[in-house]
Design an enzyme around this catalytic site. Structure first.
Site, PDB file in Angstrom:
ATOM      1  N   LYS A 180     -12.957  10.399  56.571  1.00  0.00           N
ATOM      2  CA  LYS A 180     -12.802  11.962  57.067  1.00  0.00           C
ATOM      3  C   LYS A 180     -14.049  12.180  57.711  1.00  0.00           C
ATOM      4  O   LYS A 180     -14.168  12.985  58.800  1.00  0.00           O
ATOM      5  CB  LYS A 180     -12.154  12.882  55.699  1.00  0.00           C
ATOM      6  CG  LYS A 180     -12.450  14.343  56.199  1.00  0.00           C
ATOM      7  CD  LYS A 180     -11.553  15.035  55.029  1.00  0.00           C
ATOM      8  CE  LYS A 180     -11.550  16.645  55.322  1.00  0.00           C
ATOM      9  NZ  LYS A 180     -11.283  17.405  54.252  1.00  0.00           N
ATOM     10  N   GLU A 193     -21.203   4.395  51.938  1.00  0.00           N
ATOM     11  CA  GLU A 193     -20.545   2.946  51.635  1.00  0.00           C
ATOM     12  C   GLU A 193     -19.788   2.687  52.845  1.00  0.00           C
ATOM     13  O   GLU A 193     -19.774   1.457  53.039  1.00  0.00           O
ATOM     14  CB  GLU A 193     -19.713   3.382  50.530  1.00  0.00           C
ATOM     15  CG  GLU A 193     -20.419   3.419  49.089  1.00  0.00           C
ATOM     16  CD  GLU A 193     -20.708   5.058  48.926  1.00  0.00           C
ATOM     17  OE1 GLU A 193     -20.671   5.850  49.934  1.00  0.00           O
ATOM     18  OE2 GLU A 193     -20.596   5.507  47.726  1.00  0.00           O
ATOM     19  N   GLY A 233      -9.391  14.924  51.345  1.00  0.00           N
ATOM     20  CA  GLY A 233      -9.536  13.406  51.255  1.00  0.00           C
ATOM     21  C   GLY A 233      -8.505  12.816  50.291  1.00  0.00           C
ATOM     22  O   GLY A 233      -7.592  11.967  50.612  1.00  0.00           O
ATOM     23  N   ARG A 234      -8.647  13.498  49.209  1.00  0.00           N
ATOM     24  CA  ARG A 234      -7.545  12.822  48.213  1.00  0.00           C
ATOM     25  C   ARG A 234      -6.028  13.346  48.048  1.00  0.00           C
ATOM     26  O   ARG A 234      -5.150  12.767  47.578  1.00  0.00           O
ATOM     27  CB  ARG A 234      -7.963  13.259  46.722  1.00  0.00           C
ATOM     28  CG  ARG A 234      -8.131  14.708  46.411  1.00  0.00           C
ATOM     29  CD  ARG A 234      -8.905  15.199  45.142  1.00  0.00           C
ATOM     30  NE  ARG A 234      -9.248  16.395  45.028  1.00  0.00           N
ATOM     31  CZ  ARG A 234     -10.304  17.032  45.441  1.00  0.00           C
ATOM     32  NH1 ARG A 234     -11.053  16.487  46.380  1.00  0.00           N
ATOM     33  NH2 ARG A 234     -10.593  18.402  45.393  1.00  0.00           N
ATOM     34  N   GLU A 283     -10.859  15.031  40.378  1.00  0.00           N
ATOM     35  CA  GLU A 283     -11.854  15.381  41.567  1.00  0.00           C
ATOM     36  C   GLU A 283     -10.960  16.931  41.815  1.00  0.00           C
ATOM     37  O   GLU A 283     -11.989  17.623  42.257  1.00  0.00           O
ATOM     38  CB  GLU A 283     -11.806  14.428  42.752  1.00  0.00           C
ATOM     39  CG  GLU A 283     -12.872  14.931  43.678  1.00  0.00           C
ATOM     40  CD  GLU A 283     -12.992  13.987  44.753  1.00  0.00           C
ATOM     41  OE1 GLU A 283     -12.150  13.746  45.832  1.00  0.00           O
ATOM     42  OE2 GLU A 283     -14.004  13.338  44.958  1.00  0.00           O
ATOM     43  N   HIS A 341      -0.728  -4.334  24.588  1.00  0.00           N
ATOM     44  CA  HIS A 341      -1.302  -5.329  23.824  1.00  0.00           C
ATOM     45  C   HIS A 341      -3.062  -5.048  23.879  1.00  0.00           C
ATOM     46  O   HIS A 341      -3.754  -6.068  23.630  1.00  0.00           O
ATOM     47  CB  HIS A 341      -0.922  -6.882  24.542  1.00  0.00           C
ATOM     48  CG  HIS A 341       0.379  -7.177  24.552  1.00  0.00           C
ATOM     49  ND1 HIS A 341       1.040  -7.749  23.297  1.00  0.00           N
ATOM     50  CD2 HIS A 341       1.485  -6.667  25.273  1.00  0.00           C
ATOM     51  CE1 HIS A 341       2.066  -7.827  23.359  1.00  0.00           C
ATOM     52  NE2 HIS A 341       2.698  -7.092  24.735  1.00  0.00           N
ATOM     53  N   LYS A 374     -25.017  12.194  45.877  1.00  0.00           N
ATOM     54  CA  LYS A 374     -25.220  11.387  47.426  1.00  0.00           C
ATOM     55  C   LYS A 374     -26.587  11.989  47.977  1.00  0.00           C
ATOM     56  O   LYS A 374     -27.389  11.014  48.455  1.00  0.00           O
ATOM     57  CB  LYS A 374     -24.292  12.199  48.298  1.00  0.00           C
ATOM     58  CG  LYS A 374     -23.056  11.873  48.022  1.00  0.00           C
ATOM     59  CD  LYS A 374     -21.914  12.230  48.887  1.00  0.00           C
ATOM     60  CE  LYS A 374     -20.417  12.123  48.595  1.00  0.00           C
ATOM     61  NZ  LYS A 374     -19.592  12.823  49.530  1.00  0.00           N
TER      62      LYS A 374
HETATM   63  O1  LIG Z   1     -13.359  10.014  53.767  1.00  0.00           O
HETATM   64  P1  LIG Z   1     -14.750  10.002  53.474  1.00  0.00           P
HETATM   65  O2  LIG Z   1     -15.360  11.427  54.257  1.00  0.00           O
HETATM   66  O3  LIG Z   1     -15.480   8.992  53.691  1.00  0.00           O
HETATM   67  O4  LIG Z   1     -14.832  10.651  51.861  1.00  0.00           O
HETATM   68  C1  LIG Z   1     -14.472   9.766  51.087  1.00  0.00           C
HETATM   69  C2  LIG Z   1     -14.446  10.316  49.683  1.00  0.00           C
HETATM   70  O5  LIG Z   1     -15.509  10.994  49.176  1.00  0.00           O
HETATM   71  C3  LIG Z   1     -15.499  12.175  48.526  1.00  0.00           C
HETATM   72  O6  LIG Z   1     -15.875  13.275  49.398  1.00  0.00           O
HETATM   73  C4  LIG Z   1     -16.036  12.217  47.291  1.00  0.00           C
HETATM   74  O7  LIG Z   1     -17.293  11.420  47.356  1.00  0.00           O
HETATM   75  C5  LIG Z   1     -14.025  12.421  48.527  1.00  0.00           C
HETATM   76  O8  LIG Z   1     -13.459  13.483  48.465  1.00  0.00           O
HETATM   77  C6  LIG Z   1     -13.555  11.489  49.516  1.00  0.00           C
HETATM   78  O9  LIG Z   1     -12.099  11.221  49.351  1.00  0.00           O
END
Ligand SMILES: O=P(O)(O)OC[C@H]1O[C@](O)(CO)[C@@H](O)[C@@H]1O
Length: 552
Positions: free
Chosen positions: A206, A212, A266-267, A352, A383, A511
């Site tokens: 987003k 990452e 995002g979620r 979250e 189990h 972060k």
């Molecule tokens: O889609 P992006 O901006 O890479 O963010 C990834 C994820 O990182 C977050 O901001 C949390 O670290 C989430 O809310 C989001 O889904």
């Protein structure tokens, strides 16, 4: 009335309302669920509700009509119906970021301004996906794409990955892989058996600033460049983002950038272009069906009285156990192997969203908010952790999720799976008493004295609550409805707790610090953090220079 009086009036009315619910909880804490069933032959019917292909049987909960009325009153006092209307109408419910959380507009045709944006992107996705499937869009060597690697994390990974697994039995046009972790082992595994000529990368972010994702995207690009030997690799990269200019700077061709917007959290985003890997894998129709199932649940949420409204009922049950029975966790146990990623998907959705300690106006919350969400697919959990569910010291409400049929399952498996699920929810409820436990020891040859001493180990207290969420089959539509149900349940709880479910400020500090730590790790000066962090950095630097010397 001055602010002080208003505040204390608000606090005392909360205390009174909570007192009334706490009294109901006190009454039901010692009730026997089996006796509640015996006293009311209609109990199962009375506490079963359906919508959008999902049936919620909540009869095995420590609840009765009187207690539920109190919870409904609480929802009414929080103006639940009005809050639901605001969400669906695209009001700026995310107050700390001053924006809407209009994910329902990705499924419904309202509010029109949001829905129109969603439709135009969805048409572009359909067109693009069809061209990939027909071989019209292909890789640098002219061969059609056969694999999609989605690079994203959090909401840009968990949703599409969970759906890809959930619909595994569906015909797949393309194979999918998901890379999220910055640990190089993740992308290395995905690339190890990928063919560069036929691999398409979806860069899903987003913000397009997530470290990452950007690191993994760079690695993917180097891998492709290495293989392509100077040929044009632009067709191999698609980006989904609310920051198209950043995707452009990264080098993604403008016609391969699919926008999303700040009004989609995002979620809550796999219904947007973030779900393009779902469409690439299963086709545009399956993606549309997923949204259609969610839309059905949205309409149910918006139009159904609170008393029969599935997300409202589930949300209130969570509040009931979390705030009045001290439950700190919630187990999610799907009896469907393909739904095994659902617990981790719901972890982000619930934790979250509602893992917050202050109200919308910045005051400390009155009690517990989101529980810890955890779980695994049945029957595997039986189990491992079910022992604790049955005999441990914690009260843990369970959601059993059960697709009743599965045409893809080999003969004899599905009846066993269904029976196990029903047996687990029933045994959590009935438990086993001391007399029965003692009898079992005597039947196995123990003396009366031995049986007396050993019997407590076999006692299961029972009265452990669970929901049973059933559907005829797991299809794109029922999956969509199920996810929308949980999304709305989360919103209902945020309304009761008066918190903002749509921000996530708690993830920011880590972060920021990561940047500082990274700089310290590559420098020569003594790190300036606490001694624990400093020592670990020194150790890292020493090992790093040792391995550099070894490779010289
Ligand atoms: O889609 P992006 O901006 O890479 O963010 C990834 C994820 O990182 C977050 O901001 C949390 O670290 C989430 O809310 C989001 O889904």
């Amino acid at each position: 009335m001055n602010e002080c009086h208003e505040e204390s009036d608000r606090a005392s009315s909360r205390l009174t309302e909570q007192g009334a619910i706490a009294r109901e909880a006190g009454r039901l804490r010692t009730a026997s669920l089996e006796q509640l069933f015996e006293a009311d032959p209609e109990r199962a019917t009375r506490f079963t509700f359906s919508a959008a292909g999902i049936t919620l049987d909540m009869s095995k909960n420590l609840i009765d009509a009187q207690a539920l009325r109190q919870l409904m009153d609480l929802a009414s006092r929080r103006q639940m119906a009005e809050r639901i209307r605001e969400l669906i109408a695209g009001a700026p419910v995310n107050n700390t970021e001053g924006r809407a959380a209009a994910h329902t507009a990705l499924r419904l045709s309202e509010p029109v301004e949001f829905a129109a944006m969603a439709r135009s992107v969805s048409e572009r996705i359909d067109d693009y996906v069809r061209r990939v499937h027909s071989g019209n869009r292909c890789g640098y060597s002219g061969r059609p794409f056969t694999r999609v690697v989605n690079i994203g994390i959090g909401g840009s990974d968990l949703g599409p990955k969970m759906v890809a697994s959930a619909l595994q039995a569906h015909t797949a046009h393309l194979d999918t892989r998901f890379v999220s972790n910055v640990d190089g082992a993740d992308i290395a595994t995905a690339l190890a058996d990928s063919d560069p000529e036929t691999t398409l990368f979806v860069l899903a972010s987003k913000t397009f600033t997530t470290q990452e994702t950007l690191r993994n995207a760079q690695t993917a690009r180097s891998w492709l460049r290495g293989a392509a030997g100077g040929r044009d690799i632009d067709s191999h990269f698609v980006a989904v983002t609310a920051a198209p200019e950043r995707a452009g700077e990264f080098g993604v061709a403008p016609d391969q950038v699919f926008p999303m917007w700040d009004w989609v959290g995002g979620r809550y985003s796999f219904w947007s272009a973030i779900g393009i890997s779902i469409a690439l894998r299963f086709g545009c129709e399956a993606f549309a069906d997923l949204r259609a199932g969610a839309a059905e649940m949205d309409r149910h949420f918006a139009d159904t009285p609170l008393e029969r409204n599935l997300p409202v009922l589930m949300g209130l049950l969570g509040v009931w156990y979390g705030n009045f029975f001290g439950a700190q966790t919630q187990a999610i146990i799907p009896y469907a192997h393909n739904l095994r990623l659902l617990p981790s998907y719901l972890q982000q959705l619930e934790m979250e969203s509602n893992g917050k300690s202050v109200t919308r106006d910045g005051k400390p919350v009155a009690g517990a908010t989101a529980p810890v969400i955890w779980g695994d697919a049945g029957t595997n959990g039986q189990h491992s952790f079910h022992q604790l569910l049955h005999q441990g010291t914690h009260l843990i409400p369970v959601d059993f999720i059960l697709p009743l049929t599965n045409p893809a399952s080999p003969e004899g498996h599905q009846p066993l799976l269904v029976a196990n699920c029903l047996a687990q929810s029933r045994s959590l409820m009935t438990g086993k008493d001391l007399a029965q436990a003692k009898r079992e020891f005597i039947d196995s040859g123990c003396s009366d004295a031995e049986a007396q001493a050993l019997a407590p180990a076999k006692v299961m207290p029972g009265n452990r609550p669970s929901n049973l969420l059933m559907m005829d089959r797991l299809t794109p539509k029922t999956l969509g409805a199920l996810i929308a149900l949980y999304e709305h349940k989360v919103y209902v709880q945020s309304v009761i707790w008066d918190i903002n479910a749509f921000d996530q400020w708690g993830v920011e500090l880590g972060k920021q610090l990561c940047g500082d730590v990274l700089a310290a790790m590559s420098g020569d000066e003594t790190a300036v953090f606490d001694t624990s962090t400093n020592t670990a950095i020194t150790q890292y630097r020493a090992l790093q220079s040792q391995s550099e010397n070894n490779t010289k």
